[in-house]
Design a protein around this motif. Sequence first.
Motif, PDB file in Angstrom:
ATOM      1  N   LEU A  52       0.839  -1.184   0.000  1.00  0.00           N
ATOM      2  CA  LEU A  52       0.000   0.000   0.000  1.00  0.00           C
ATOM      3  C   LEU A  52       0.885   1.249   0.000  1.00  0.00           C
ATOM      4  CD1 LEU A  52      -2.495  -1.209   2.759  1.00  0.00           C
ATOM      5  CD2 LEU A  52      -2.994  -1.002   0.308  1.00  0.00           C
ATOM      6  N   PRO A  53       0.331   2.436  -0.245  1.00  0.00           N
ATOM      7  CA  PRO A  53       1.144   3.660  -0.174  1.00  0.00           C
ATOM      8  C   PRO A  53       1.855   3.826   1.167  1.00  0.00           C
ATOM      9  CG  PRO A  53      -0.958   4.118  -1.236  1.00  0.00           C
ATOM     10  CD  PRO A  53      -1.047   2.705  -0.727  1.00  0.00           C
ATOM     11  N   SER A  54       1.287   3.245   2.215  1.00  0.00           N
ATOM     12  CA  SER A  54       1.902   3.320   3.545  1.00  0.00           C
ATOM     13  C   SER A  54       3.098   2.389   3.690  1.00  0.00           C
ATOM     14  CB  SER A  54       0.863   2.962   4.607  1.00  0.00           C
ATOM     15  OG  SER A  54       0.435   1.614   4.446  1.00  0.00           O
ATOM     16  N   ARG A  55       3.382   1.594   2.637  1.00  0.00           N
ATOM     17  CA  ARG A  55       4.447   0.581   2.629  1.00  0.00           C
ATOM     18  C   ARG A  55       4.089  -0.662   3.420  1.00  0.00           C
ATOM     19  NH1 ARG A  55       7.225   0.790  -1.489  1.00  0.00           N
ATOM     20  NH2 ARG A  55       8.981  -0.287  -0.511  1.00  0.00           N
ATOM     21  N   LYS A  56       2.848  -0.761   3.847  1.00  0.00           N
ATOM     22  CA  LYS A  56       2.368  -1.985   4.466  1.00  0.00           C
ATOM     23  C   LYS A  56       1.885  -2.932   3.368  1.00  0.00           C
ATOM     24  CE  LYS A  56       0.880   0.245   8.748  1.00  0.00           C
ATOM     25  NZ  LYS A  56       1.967  -0.317   9.552  1.00  0.00           N
ATOM     26  N   PRO A  57       1.965  -4.249   3.586  1.00  0.00           N
ATOM     27  CA  PRO A  57       1.487  -5.185   2.565  1.00  0.00           C
ATOM     28  C   PRO A  57      -0.014  -5.049   2.353  1.00  0.00           C
ATOM     29  CG  PRO A  57       1.971  -6.329   4.625  1.00  0.00           C
ATOM     30  CD  PRO A  57       2.490  -4.931   4.782  1.00  0.00           C
ATOM     31  N   LYS A  58      -0.465  -5.397   1.147  1.00  0.00           N
ATOM     32  CA  LYS A  58      -1.885  -5.295   0.834  1.00  0.00           C
ATOM     33  C   LYS A  58      -2.717  -6.328   1.583  1.00  0.00           C
ATOM     34  CE  LYS A  58      -2.167  -2.848  -3.527  1.00  0.00           C
ATOM     35  NZ  LYS A  58      -2.764  -2.858  -4.888  1.00  0.00           N
ATOM     36  N   PHE A  59      -2.090  -7.387   2.024  1.00  0.00           N
ATOM     37  CA  PHE A  59      -2.758  -8.318   2.940  1.00  0.00           C
ATOM     38  C   PHE A  59      -1.688  -9.045   3.725  1.00  0.00           C
ATOM     39  CE2 PHE A  59      -1.715 -11.231  -0.441  1.00  0.00           C
ATOM     40  CZ  PHE A  59      -1.695 -12.511   0.112  1.00  0.00           C
ATOM     41  N   LEU A  60      -2.046  -9.509   4.921  1.00  0.00           N
ATOM     42  CA  LEU A  60      -1.117 -10.255   5.757  1.00  0.00           C
ATOM     43  C   LEU A  60      -1.243 -11.726   5.389  1.00  0.00           C
ATOM     44  CD1 LEU A  60      -1.464  -8.470   9.208  1.00  0.00           C
ATOM     45  CD2 LEU A  60       0.094  -8.002   7.312  1.00  0.00           C
ATOM     46  N   ALA A  61      -0.279 -12.204   4.637  1.00  0.00           N
ATOM     47  CA  ALA A  61      -0.371 -13.520   4.012  1.00  0.00           C
ATOM     48  C   ALA A  61      -0.487 -14.648   5.038  1.00  0.00           C
ATOM     49  CB  ALA A  61       0.842 -13.735   3.113  1.00  0.00           C
TER      50      ALA A  61
END
Length: 278
Positions: A112-121
């Motif tokens: 994401l723009p926040s540099r967090k993953p789009k989902f926690l795999a």
Amino acid sequence: MAASIVNMETVKKLLEESLVKLGFEVHTLKVGWYNSVLPDKLHLPYPDDILAVLLLSTPAMFEQAFLPFMEERSCQGISDPIDQCVKHCVTSALSQNFPGQKVDVRYDYELLPSRKPKFLAQTAAHVSGAAFYYQQSDVSDQPWANKKMFGVCVHPKLGGWFAIRALLVFQDVKMDPEQIQPDPLDCVPSREARIQLLEDFNLRWQDWSYRNIITPSQTYSQKQCDYFSTPPAQRHALLRSWGFLPELDDVSSYSAGEHAQVILDWIQLTHDPNYDKH
């Protein structure tokens, strides 16, 4: 496909028909199962009863999907060839089976723009029942004092020889409200084995010993091990030596910025304790 016949069973069946032969596993889950174990800021922005599908790659994916993908010279540019292959497989399966359906596809490598993953795999794998996510809190009387030990998923058949590739949210498909959430199989039940697993993953991840915490039904082939043991910045050269990419007469065809980004990505990934992509 007519929207009226799209439900969890048909989605799973059609995805399996397209993807299992390519070395993937298909696991269904409710958005609510995922959101219920995470803080609001990490929630998927969909109602709790919406269908999501988690895709895993097994060891067979390398020979059954990736190498044929490379043989067809489908790889473009310097972005990760495995990522390109997975995206190609997913896009093909969706376009063939679910034209017109609204599907939010989130790949394991996307941020994401926040540099967090789009989902926690790993969370998604656990709540879907696909694999047990062993965390520090799963060890009683911990021997690590205040040291942080990052968690890792173990597949009940493959051990650590798999990867979590994508989450597909079917935005217009609701799951049965009576659908029971499956529990992942606790295949590392003892305290001693869990300590070994977490220490192998956190302290000795380079030797891949954590992958063999249980006896796996499949492991990576030697060629696959060679590929994933090679730093990402050097994998194009390896593929070129295997004959899957054309020789480069002029290395300047890759810009200095592109080379730098590949190296920075490698540094970031190898120092990210949550990086368990391969």
